[in-house]
Motif scaffolding. Sequence first.
Motif, PDB file in Angstrom:
ATOM      1  N   ILE A 148       2.858  -0.529 -20.134  1.00 17.53           N
ATOM      2  CA  ILE A 148       1.854  -0.641 -19.084  1.00 17.53           C
ATOM      3  C   ILE A 148       2.578  -1.031 -17.801  1.00 17.53           C
ATOM      4  O   ILE A 148       3.445  -1.906 -17.803  1.00 17.53           O
ATOM      5  CB  ILE A 148       0.795  -1.708 -19.419  1.00 17.53           C
ATOM      6  N   VAL A 149       2.239  -0.362 -16.685  1.00 15.96           N
ATOM      7  CA  VAL A 149       2.774  -0.728 -15.377  1.00 15.96           C
ATOM      8  C   VAL A 149       1.590  -1.030 -14.464  1.00 15.96           C
ATOM      9  O   VAL A 149       0.704  -0.191 -14.292  1.00 15.96           O
ATOM     10  CB  VAL A 149       3.636   0.399 -14.769  1.00 15.96           C
ATOM     11  N   GLU A 150       1.581  -2.242 -13.913  1.00 12.91           N
ATOM     12  CA  GLU A 150       0.486  -2.657 -13.040  1.00 12.91           C
ATOM     13  C   GLU A 150       0.984  -2.719 -11.599  1.00 12.91           C
ATOM     14  O   GLU A 150       1.957  -3.433 -11.299  1.00 12.91           O
ATOM     15  CB  GLU A 150      -0.052  -4.019 -13.481  1.00 12.91           C
ATOM     16  N   VAL A 151       0.325  -1.971 -10.728  1.00 13.93           N
ATOM     17  CA  VAL A 151       0.790  -1.861  -9.334  1.00 13.93           C
ATOM     18  C   VAL A 151      -0.360  -2.163  -8.374  1.00 13.93           C
ATOM     19  O   VAL A 151      -1.534  -1.927  -8.689  1.00 13.93           O
ATOM     20  CB  VAL A 151       1.346  -0.447  -9.048  1.00 13.93           C
ATOM     21  N   PRO A 152      -0.025  -2.691  -7.194  1.00 10.96           N
ATOM     22  CA  PRO A 152      -1.067  -2.877  -6.171  1.00 10.96           C
ATOM     23  C   PRO A 152      -1.694  -1.531  -5.801  1.00 10.96           C
ATOM     24  O   PRO A 152      -1.050  -0.481  -5.907  1.00 10.96           O
ATOM     25  CB  PRO A 152      -0.288  -3.473  -4.991  1.00 10.96           C
ATOM     26  N   GLU A 153      -2.917  -1.570  -5.372  1.00  9.85           N
ATOM     27  CA  GLU A 153      -3.639  -0.358  -5.001  1.00  9.85           C
ATOM     28  C   GLU A 153      -2.875   0.412  -3.923  1.00  9.85           C
ATOM     29  O   GLU A 153      -2.392  -0.154  -2.949  1.00  9.85           O
ATOM     30  CB  GLU A 153      -5.036  -0.712  -4.483  1.00  9.85           C
ATOM     31  N   GLY A 154      -2.734   1.732  -4.149  1.00 12.99           N
ATOM     32  CA  GLY A 154      -2.086   2.591  -3.175  1.00 12.99           C
ATOM     33  C   GLY A 154      -0.595   2.750  -3.352  1.00 12.99           C
ATOM     34  O   GLY A 154       0.018   3.603  -2.699  1.00 12.99           O
ATOM     35  N   VAL A 155       0.012   1.949  -4.218  1.00 22.18           N
ATOM     36  CA  VAL A 155       1.453   2.044  -4.464  1.00 22.18           C
ATOM     37  C   VAL A 155       1.691   3.063  -5.582  1.00 22.18           C
ATOM     38  O   VAL A 155       0.972   3.079  -6.585  1.00 22.18           O
ATOM     39  CB  VAL A 155       2.034   0.672  -4.856  1.00 22.18           C
ATOM     40  N   ILE A 205      11.930   2.614 -14.093  1.00 21.65           N
ATOM     41  CA  ILE A 205      10.806   2.669 -13.160  1.00 21.65           C
ATOM     42  C   ILE A 205      11.297   2.404 -11.739  1.00 21.65           C
ATOM     43  O   ILE A 205      12.042   1.455 -11.500  1.00 21.65           O
ATOM     44  CB  ILE A 205       9.733   1.631 -13.537  1.00 21.65           C
ATOM     45  N   THR A 206      10.890   3.263 -10.829  1.00 18.97           N
ATOM     46  CA  THR A 206      11.177   3.043  -9.410  1.00 18.97           C
ATOM     47  C   THR A 206       9.862   3.057  -8.645  1.00 18.97           C
ATOM     48  O   THR A 206       8.908   3.752  -9.026  1.00 18.97           O
ATOM     49  CB  THR A 206      12.125   4.122  -8.843  1.00 18.97           C
ATOM     50  N   VAL A 207       9.823   2.276  -7.578  1.00 18.26           N
ATOM     51  CA  VAL A 207       8.594   2.111  -6.802  1.00 18.26           C
ATOM     52  C   VAL A 207       8.773   2.748  -5.431  1.00 18.26           C
ATOM     53  O   VAL A 207       9.784   2.531  -4.757  1.00 18.26           O
ATOM     54  CB  VAL A 207       8.248   0.618  -6.642  1.00 18.26           C
ATOM     55  N   ASP A 208       7.798   3.557  -5.037  1.00 15.93           N
ATOM     56  CA  ASP A 208       7.797   4.147  -3.697  1.00 15.93           C
ATOM     57  C   ASP A 208       7.223   3.125  -2.708  1.00 15.93           C
ATOM     58  O   ASP A 208       6.106   2.660  -2.873  1.00 15.93           O
ATOM     59  CB  ASP A 208       6.956   5.427  -3.670  1.00 15.93           C
ATOM     60  N   GLY A 209       8.001   2.800  -1.712  1.00 18.03           N
ATOM     61  CA  GLY A 209       7.530   1.828  -0.729  1.00 18.03           C
ATOM     62  C   GLY A 209       8.586   0.772  -0.466  1.00 18.03           C
ATOM     63  O   GLY A 209       9.295   0.342  -1.375  1.00 18.03           O
ATOM     64  N   THR A 210       8.667   0.323   0.768  1.00 13.69           N
ATOM     65  CA  THR A 210       9.688  -0.641   1.176  1.00 13.69           C
ATOM     66  C   THR A 210       9.381  -2.032   0.637  1.00 13.69           C
ATOM     67  O   THR A 210       8.255  -2.523   0.743  1.00 13.69           O
ATOM     68  CB  THR A 210       9.769  -0.707   2.708  1.00 13.69           C
ATOM     69  N   GLY A 211      10.403  -2.660   0.060  1.00 14.95           N
ATOM     70  CA  GLY A 211      10.284  -4.058  -0.356  1.00 14.95           C
ATOM     71  C   GLY A 211       9.673  -4.279  -1.719  1.00 14.95           C
ATOM     72  O   GLY A 211       9.595  -5.422  -2.181  1.00 14.95           O
ATOM     73  N   TYR A 212       9.242  -3.218  -2.390  1.00 13.36           N
ATOM     74  CA  TYR A 212       8.604  -3.394  -3.695  1.00 13.36           C
ATOM     75  C   TYR A 212       9.645  -3.475  -4.808  1.00 13.36           C
ATOM     76  O   TYR A 212      10.694  -2.829  -4.776  1.00 13.36           O
ATOM     77  CB  TYR A 212       7.640  -2.248  -3.989  1.00 13.36           C
ATOM     78  N   LYS A 227       5.809  -7.214  -4.140  1.00 11.64           N
ATOM     79  CA  LYS A 227       6.841  -7.405  -3.132  1.00 11.64           C
ATOM     80  C   LYS A 227       7.908  -8.371  -3.646  1.00 11.64           C
ATOM     81  O   LYS A 227       7.595  -9.495  -4.057  1.00 11.64           O
ATOM     82  CB  LYS A 227       6.230  -7.954  -1.844  1.00 11.64           C
ATOM     83  N   GLY A 228       9.150  -7.918  -3.636  1.00 10.17           N
ATOM     84  CA  GLY A 228      10.238  -8.809  -3.993  1.00 10.17           C
ATOM     85  C   GLY A 228      10.423  -9.856  -2.908  1.00 10.17           C
ATOM     86  O   GLY A 228      10.413  -9.534  -1.719  1.00 10.17           O
ATOM     87  N   THR A 229      10.577 -11.121  -3.306  1.00 10.58           N
ATOM     88  CA  THR A 229      10.610 -12.215  -2.341  1.00 10.58           C
ATOM     89  C   THR A 229      11.855 -13.071  -2.530  1.00 10.58           C
ATOM     90  O   THR A 229      12.190 -13.452  -3.650  1.00 10.58           O
ATOM     91  CB  THR A 229       9.360 -13.107  -2.482  1.00 10.58           C
ATOM     92  N   ILE A 230      12.538 -13.357  -1.428  1.00 10.76           N
ATOM     93  CA  ILE A 230      13.614 -14.346  -1.419  1.00 10.76           C
ATOM     94  C   ILE A 230      13.186 -15.414  -0.426  1.00 10.76           C
ATOM     95  O   ILE A 230      13.261 -15.236   0.800  1.00 10.76           O
ATOM     96  CB  ILE A 230      14.959 -13.718  -1.000  1.00 10.76           C
ATOM     97  N   ASN A 231      12.696 -16.531  -0.952  1.00 10.63           N
ATOM     98  CA  ASN A 231      12.091 -17.556  -0.108  1.00 10.63           C
ATOM     99  C   ASN A 231      12.384 -18.909  -0.742  1.00 10.63           C
ATOM    100  O   ASN A 231      11.962 -19.192  -1.867  1.00 10.63           O
ATOM    101  CB  ASN A 231      10.588 -17.305  -0.006  1.00 10.63           C
TER     102      ASN A 231
END
Length: 356
Positions: A148-155, A205-212, A227-231
């Motif tokens: 199962i792959v769960e993605v934000p809407e529109g991604v 799996i690869t994601v279309d979109g910047t920062g994902y 979104k990958g986060t470095i914080n």
Amino acid sequence: MSTKKIGLKRTAGIIIMLVVLLACVGTSILVVQMTKSNLASKEANLPESAISLYLKQVKNNDFNGIYENSLLIDPHLNSKEDYDQGIKDIYKGVNLDKLMYIDETTDSGDLLYGIYEGNIKVATVKLIKTADGKWLATTVFQGDNNYIVEVPEGVTIKVNGLDVGKEYIKQSEVPATNFSGLKDTSKAPKVTRYELTNLISEPQITVDGTGYTMIKDVLSNTYYVGKGTINSDLENTILSAAKTVARYPTKDGTLGAISAITITNSDFYDRVKTMDNQWYAAHNVSQFSNEDVLTIVQQDENSMIGNVIFDYLIASGSTSKEYHIGYQISFLKVNGAWKIAGFAIDNELNPATVKY
């Protein structure tokens, strides 16, 4: 009539006969060639021709055509490398010169043939007829890897370099699974859930979109995209929460400390508050080391999931025990503060864990 004239007439007659004979032979050859061409054309329009070509490709290790046909006949998301290896595994040790095929078409309507070596079934082949009347054949795989792959809407995503279309969507606008332990999931991030089935191996799996990017659930074959986060602030939040949870079983922390950073109306908190830690021996040393937040993924601006590892030393006198800990923790922001909303233990995230 002179002898010379008679000779000329005989010669002319022979030449005419030879010309006629050559014409007949030429016509016969042309007819044979046309007949062969017609037979080949008719044979190409028979289902068996596709199986013959398929087996020839297998015998010659020519998997390019087989893979391309498989995507037309029975669309899948397996990589070419996995598919080729799957074919090789199926026919490994099989005498390809002694194979036969049997029509095993079922009521489903799919045209299926069984490939046999003697009485042993080697594979199942599926056939389709193209628009131009030709037949194509492909191996029917029964891969046992489902995800199962769960993605934000529109991604959108790709799997093994192949576009994942709407036909793979299982559900839309549903709460992300890593928040399913909440009694109230209305604040959980909403996702589109893709179901990937019949895969030969773990998908790339690869994601279309910047920062994902994505993180895999430590308890299931589910990937969470965000979104990958470095914080550093978020890293400190995750690490601090992980330590608070780790201290409770050893009696170095309290249930109240956990409830202060947790959504208490959750399965996780129900498990923690019923934990019996009275058995744990008294000690005078409790020390953390090798702390690291491996990954943080934000499924939306008010949620995150992260993997965290550390070592936890407990000692009393000459007796000591070091725990190599790995947690996966999901958080929701509630009234401006991050709260634990989901929790799983996977000590194999920690490289110091001995793997058997």
